[in-house]
Design an enzyme around this catalytic site. Structure first.
Site, PDB file in Angstrom:
ATOM      1  N   CYS A  33       0.857  -0.924   0.122  1.00 30.85           N
ATOM      2  CA  CYS A  33       0.149   0.379   0.457  1.00 30.85           C
ATOM      3  C   CYS A  33       1.019   1.492  -0.261  1.00 30.85           C
ATOM      4  O   CYS A  33       1.217   1.588   1.237  1.00 30.85           O
ATOM      5  CB  CYS A  33      -0.880  -0.210   0.741  1.00 30.85           C
ATOM      6  SG  CYS A  33      -1.731   1.686   1.630  1.00 30.85           S
ATOM      7  N   CYS A  73      -0.665   3.993   2.896  1.00 32.71           N
ATOM      8  CA  CYS A  73       0.947   3.281   3.029  1.00 32.71           C
ATOM      9  C   CYS A  73       2.118   3.489   4.489  1.00 32.71           C
ATOM     10  O   CYS A  73       2.915   3.963   5.151  1.00 32.71           O
ATOM     11  CB  CYS A  73       0.359   2.125   3.994  1.00 32.71           C
ATOM     12  SG  CYS A  73      -1.516   1.730   3.789  1.00 32.71           S
TER      13      CYS A  73
END
Length: 289
Positions: free
Chosen positions: A37, A40
């Site tokens: 991600c 993230c």
């Protein structure tokens, strides 16, 4: 496992201790993330930097959502990165997505303990040990230090309800800030106060069960409702919800959907999250349709 002084790697095995338990002593931010991600990877270093910079004001717990799908489901993670703030063993705030550092800092500062909050934490421990008088004194001291400590007022109101002092509980709710009164926790507190008031005038459980078995229509619906409140106040949440779901199925329109509204208020008492809420939300939806 500690990544650094104030950053932990957390999984299903140690979540209760490292997040739920620790949050009774300090603010814990849980960062649900995954290696693939990109947002993230942008947010993670910001959170870790602030955790170190603030020197223990909060603990950052990192949860790999790919490896901990059960935790992600339990806490209703629908997109990552998802950051959830834990206090006193439960989620009190959250955001999703990679916010800029200034916004993340603001989120953290808004959730840091209030002046006198150490006394509130001591009071919660006293409540758990059955020391109501000691807890009440600590909570009143916390409020004297900072009258805006609304979470301390919530705890005081709960104590007052347990002792049958409903006017005192309402006074604590009225003294909370208008914004805080809209919080799920306070909505649940208002519901609990309403339930205890209603249950005070209810017949005995035996009488209610006899009415449910022998009557029809509104008399039966009223008895089902009162029985559900008595069960709830005895700590039998599932039995109370079972009764209310049956009431939705059989008496959906009684007092403008009272059963459905009561189920939603019980969800608020549970913080609108958790396995119990998820299970009965599905049952409620099926009963309504």
């Amino acid at each position: 496992m500690a990544v650094s002084g104030h950053v932990l790697e957390v999984n299903l095995d140690n979540f209760q201790e490292a997040v739920v338990g620790l949050s009774r002593k300090v603010l814990v931010l849980v960062d649900f993330w995954a290696p693939w991600c990109a947002p993230c990877r942008a947010l993670g270093p910001v959170l870790e930097k602030l955790a170190e910079e603030m020197g223990g004001a909060f603990v950052l717990a990192k949860v790999n959502s790919d490896e901990n799908a059960d935790l992600s489901r339990q806490y209703q993670v629908r997109g990552i990165p998802a950051v959830k703030a834990f206090k006193d063993g439960k989620v009190v705030d959250e955001f999703t997505g990679a916010l800029p550092e200034s916004a993340v800092r603001q989120f953290i500062e808004k959730n840091l303990p209030l002046p006198g909050d150490d006394l509130r934490v001591q009071a919660l421990d006293a409540i758990a040990q059955g020391k109501a008088a000691e807890a009440e004194a600590l909570l009143e001291q916390a409020i004297s230090i900072y009258p805006g400590n609304d979470p301390a007022r919530v705890a005081l109101a709960h104590l007052a309800i347990q002792q049958g002092r409903h006017a005192d509980a309402q006074a604590q709710i009225d003294a909370m800030s208008p914004t805080f009164q809209m919080e799920t926790e306070v909505e649940g507190l208002k519901a609990l106060l309403e339930f205890t008031e209603t249950a005070r005038s209810a017949p005995s459980m035996t009488t209610l069960e006899a009415t449910i078995a022998s009557e029809k229509g509104d008399l039966r619906a009223q008895a089902m409702y009162q029985r559900s409140l008595l069960l709830l106040l005895q700590g039998q949440e599932e039995a109370a919800l079972d009764q209310l779901i049956e009431m939705v199925e059989r008496h959906k329109n009684y007092q403008d959907g009272l059963a459905r509204k009561t189920v939603l208020k019980i969800f608020a008492l549970q913080g609108n999250r958790g396995p119990l809420v998820e299970r009965y939300r599905s049952r409620l939806s099926r009963a309504l349709h």
